[in-house]
Motif scaffolding. Sequence first.
Motif, PDB file in Angstrom:
ATOM      1  N   PHE A  14      -6.427  -1.122   1.660  1.00  0.00           N
ATOM      2  CA  PHE A  14      -6.288  -1.053   0.222  1.00  0.00           C
ATOM      3  C   PHE A  14      -7.353  -0.137  -0.336  1.00  0.00           C
ATOM      4  O   PHE A  14      -7.347   0.274  -1.368  1.00  0.00           O
ATOM      5  CB  PHE A  14      -6.279  -2.512  -0.572  1.00  0.00           C
ATOM      6  CG  PHE A  14      -5.089  -3.174  -0.556  1.00  0.00           C
ATOM      7  CD1 PHE A  14      -4.345  -2.917  -1.814  1.00  0.00           C
ATOM      8  CD2 PHE A  14      -4.682  -3.809   0.510  1.00  0.00           C
ATOM      9  CE1 PHE A  14      -3.051  -3.594  -1.890  1.00  0.00           C
ATOM     10  CE2 PHE A  14      -3.629  -4.436   0.238  1.00  0.00           C
ATOM     11  CZ  PHE A  14      -2.755  -4.426  -0.771  1.00  0.00           C
ATOM     12  N   LEU A  25       2.699   1.883  -3.371  1.00  0.00           N
ATOM     13  CA  LEU A  25       1.724   2.479  -4.364  1.00  0.00           C
ATOM     14  C   LEU A  25       1.298   3.952  -4.227  1.00  0.00           C
ATOM     15  O   LEU A  25       0.818   4.436  -5.290  1.00  0.00           O
ATOM     16  CB  LEU A  25       0.235   1.496  -4.647  1.00  0.00           C
ATOM     17  CG  LEU A  25       0.539   0.192  -4.770  1.00  0.00           C
ATOM     18  CD1 LEU A  25      -0.763  -0.763  -4.668  1.00  0.00           C
ATOM     19  CD2 LEU A  25       1.248  -0.065  -6.236  1.00  0.00           C
ATOM     20  N   VAL A  26       1.197   4.427  -2.978  1.00  0.00           N
ATOM     21  CA  VAL A  26       0.717   5.676  -2.702  1.00  0.00           C
ATOM     22  C   VAL A  26       1.682   6.586  -2.240  1.00  0.00           C
ATOM     23  O   VAL A  26       1.590   7.919  -2.243  1.00  0.00           O
ATOM     24  CB  VAL A  26      -0.539   5.720  -1.751  1.00  0.00           C
ATOM     25  CG1 VAL A  26      -1.375   4.876  -1.947  1.00  0.00           C
ATOM     26  CG2 VAL A  26       0.167   5.197  -0.246  1.00  0.00           C
ATOM     27  N   ILE A  58      -6.408   3.610  -1.047  1.00  0.00           N
ATOM     28  CA  ILE A  58      -5.356   3.973  -2.235  1.00  0.00           C
ATOM     29  C   ILE A  58      -5.656   5.033  -3.209  1.00  0.00           C
ATOM     30  O   ILE A  58      -4.814   5.985  -3.116  1.00  0.00           O
ATOM     31  CB  ILE A  58      -5.062   2.482  -2.990  1.00  0.00           C
ATOM     32  CG1 ILE A  58      -4.147   1.432  -2.354  1.00  0.00           C
ATOM     33  CG2 ILE A  58      -4.016   3.026  -4.177  1.00  0.00           C
ATOM     34  CD1 ILE A  58      -3.955   0.163  -2.778  1.00  0.00           C
ATOM     35  N   SER A  59      -6.676   4.849  -3.801  1.00  0.00           N
ATOM     36  CA  SER A  59      -7.067   5.924  -4.461  1.00  0.00           C
ATOM     37  C   SER A  59      -7.341   7.144  -3.888  1.00  0.00           C
ATOM     38  O   SER A  59      -6.942   8.412  -4.236  1.00  0.00           O
ATOM     39  CB  SER A  59      -8.325   5.638  -5.202  1.00  0.00           C
ATOM     40  OG  SER A  59      -8.073   4.442  -6.405  1.00  0.00           O
ATOM     41  N   LEU A  79      -8.979   0.418  -9.595  1.00  0.00           N
ATOM     42  CA  LEU A  79      -7.530   0.312  -9.518  1.00  0.00           C
ATOM     43  C   LEU A  79      -6.665  -0.558 -10.531  1.00  0.00           C
ATOM     44  O   LEU A  79      -5.607  -0.701 -10.618  1.00  0.00           O
ATOM     45  CB  LEU A  79      -6.793  -0.150  -8.160  1.00  0.00           C
ATOM     46  CG  LEU A  79      -7.183   0.815  -7.054  1.00  0.00           C
ATOM     47  CD1 LEU A  79      -6.960   0.076  -5.692  1.00  0.00           C
ATOM     48  CD2 LEU A  79      -6.224   1.979  -6.938  1.00  0.00           C
ATOM     49  N   VAL A 121       0.717  -1.173   0.059  1.00  0.00           N
ATOM     50  CA  VAL A 121      -0.009  -0.005   0.148  1.00  0.00           C
ATOM     51  C   VAL A 121       0.860   1.158  -0.080  1.00  0.00           C
ATOM     52  O   VAL A 121       0.627   2.237  -0.815  1.00  0.00           O
ATOM     53  CB  VAL A 121      -1.007  -0.113   1.214  1.00  0.00           C
ATOM     54  CG1 VAL A 121      -1.671   1.485   1.301  1.00  0.00           C
ATOM     55  CG2 VAL A 121      -1.845  -1.072   1.039  1.00  0.00           C
ATOM     56  N   SER A 147      -2.132  -2.309   6.319  1.00  0.00           N
ATOM     57  CA  SER A 147      -2.420  -1.151   5.733  1.00  0.00           C
ATOM     58  C   SER A 147      -3.928  -1.476   4.757  1.00  0.00           C
ATOM     59  O   SER A 147      -3.928  -2.470   4.071  1.00  0.00           O
ATOM     60  CB  SER A 147      -1.290  -0.848   4.612  1.00  0.00           C
ATOM     61  OG  SER A 147      -0.092  -0.472   5.450  1.00  0.00           O
ATOM     62  N   PRO A 174      -0.431   4.856   6.777  1.00  0.00           N
ATOM     63  CA  PRO A 174      -1.774   4.828   6.052  1.00  0.00           C
ATOM     64  C   PRO A 174      -2.838   4.264   6.926  1.00  0.00           C
ATOM     65  O   PRO A 174      -2.425   3.971   8.138  1.00  0.00           O
ATOM     66  CB  PRO A 174      -1.192   3.874   4.801  1.00  0.00           C
ATOM     67  CG  PRO A 174      -0.335   3.088   5.424  1.00  0.00           C
ATOM     68  CD  PRO A 174       0.383   3.809   6.384  1.00  0.00           C
ATOM     69  N   SER A 216      -0.355  -6.779  -7.881  1.00  0.00           N
ATOM     70  CA  SER A 216      -1.786  -6.015  -7.711  1.00  0.00           C
ATOM     71  C   SER A 216      -2.773  -6.433  -8.758  1.00  0.00           C
ATOM     72  O   SER A 216      -3.911  -6.342  -8.568  1.00  0.00           O
ATOM     73  CB  SER A 216      -1.198  -4.551  -8.256  1.00  0.00           C
ATOM     74  OG  SER A 216      -0.406  -3.829  -7.249  1.00  0.00           O
TER      75      SER A 216
END
Length: 432
Positions: A73, A38-39, A76-77, A143, A35, A71, A293, A348
């Motif tokens: 998911f 990715l961010v 994420i966005s 995603l 996570v 974390s 996160p 992913s």
Amino acid sequence: MTKAVLDIHEKPTVGQLITFSFQHMFAMFGSTILVPKLVGLSPSIALLTSGIATIIFLIITQFKVPAYLGSSFAFISPIILVAGLSEAGVAINPGNAMIGAMMVGVVYAIVALLIWKTGYKWLMNILPPIVVAPVIIVIGLGLSGTAVDMAMNVDGEYSGLHFSAALVTLATAIIFTVFFKNILSAMPILMGIIVGYIYSVIIGIVDFTAVKNAKFFALPDFLIPGVHYDFQLTGAIFIGMVPIVIVTISEHIGHQLVLGKVVNRNFIKDPGLHRSLLGDGLGTFASALIGGPPKTTYGENIGVLAITRVYSVYVILGAAVVAIVVSFSGQLMALIETIPTAVLGGISILLFGIIAASGLRMLVESKVDFGNNRNMVIASVILVVGIGGAAMRFTESFAIEGMALASIIGVILNLVLPGREVTEKDIYETEE
């Protein structure tokens, strides 16, 4: 019913404690560090805060619920929207994400208070399957483009070499998910990353320079003196992240029900849903305070419990301590930073697909009738708004993450459209 090897309050031997604690740490490791990767946040902070959040959760639940927090998911966005990402994949304004995560923790606490005073049944009116399931589907499919791009492209251009690493990673994760029946089946993400990484080293796409220069012991980023996160408190932070609790609270309840079946307890009643939600919320709030996160209970660790039949909270506590210790390993964290984007993309693809598929599974298991126009309308609007509106911008400075907006619209439609009382099944039902 299968007898537990170690029940919830049984103390393991030193050897058992070390062995089983490391198993749980490895089970959550891949997802928890994925996570932040990715961010654009710090993997070491994510690992540290997962341990801290788990300890907080255990304390709040009176050491009655053997759950590990990692974390989430689902955020994420929203984090990418409010924090932004540089071309190097680093969060531009991580402080914005931290403020949003704190707000999420506060909402958890408010919901926990309401449940404590009034019971949990009212949640069914707000979060039925016809709202929650499509939003879960949106999380996964929204995603999907990111996953494929990570798997195939490097610096905006297609790379066959990197794509091969993504395919090896994906294939490994699938094999461990489908064909393994022992403890390894509970950690396909970690095994996929390990095999994909080894393959990447063989084909020469891993740079070890940072590992060679790293110290054996290093403070996680936010704990380094002088390091701080700036933030700009805007409505977009609140609107972009807080509505996602619609999904994460449902996920939390689902995990409590599944975990209860695994260990033969009713956690909705004892220690109570209000306590477990509060523990989750305070864990997220504490995580945000030091740059981590948002957190959620992990299905991977529930899987480990089911396989090993070791339910002891002392083992979960041990895993949390191990995670905290590992987060201070400078060389290990530097090694994690060398994982190729293609490997993360490969894992992913499976992970985000599973998230979307779990939404479909909820619709099937809840027997939602799509011959009913009301259900069709709610699901259709959520899916299109959530997937089509990656970030809906209303003004130059104000945008709402599509998934958050879809969640809000779904709740409103469910409350205002007629026929609600006869179309839903109580997914929070527990056996007496």
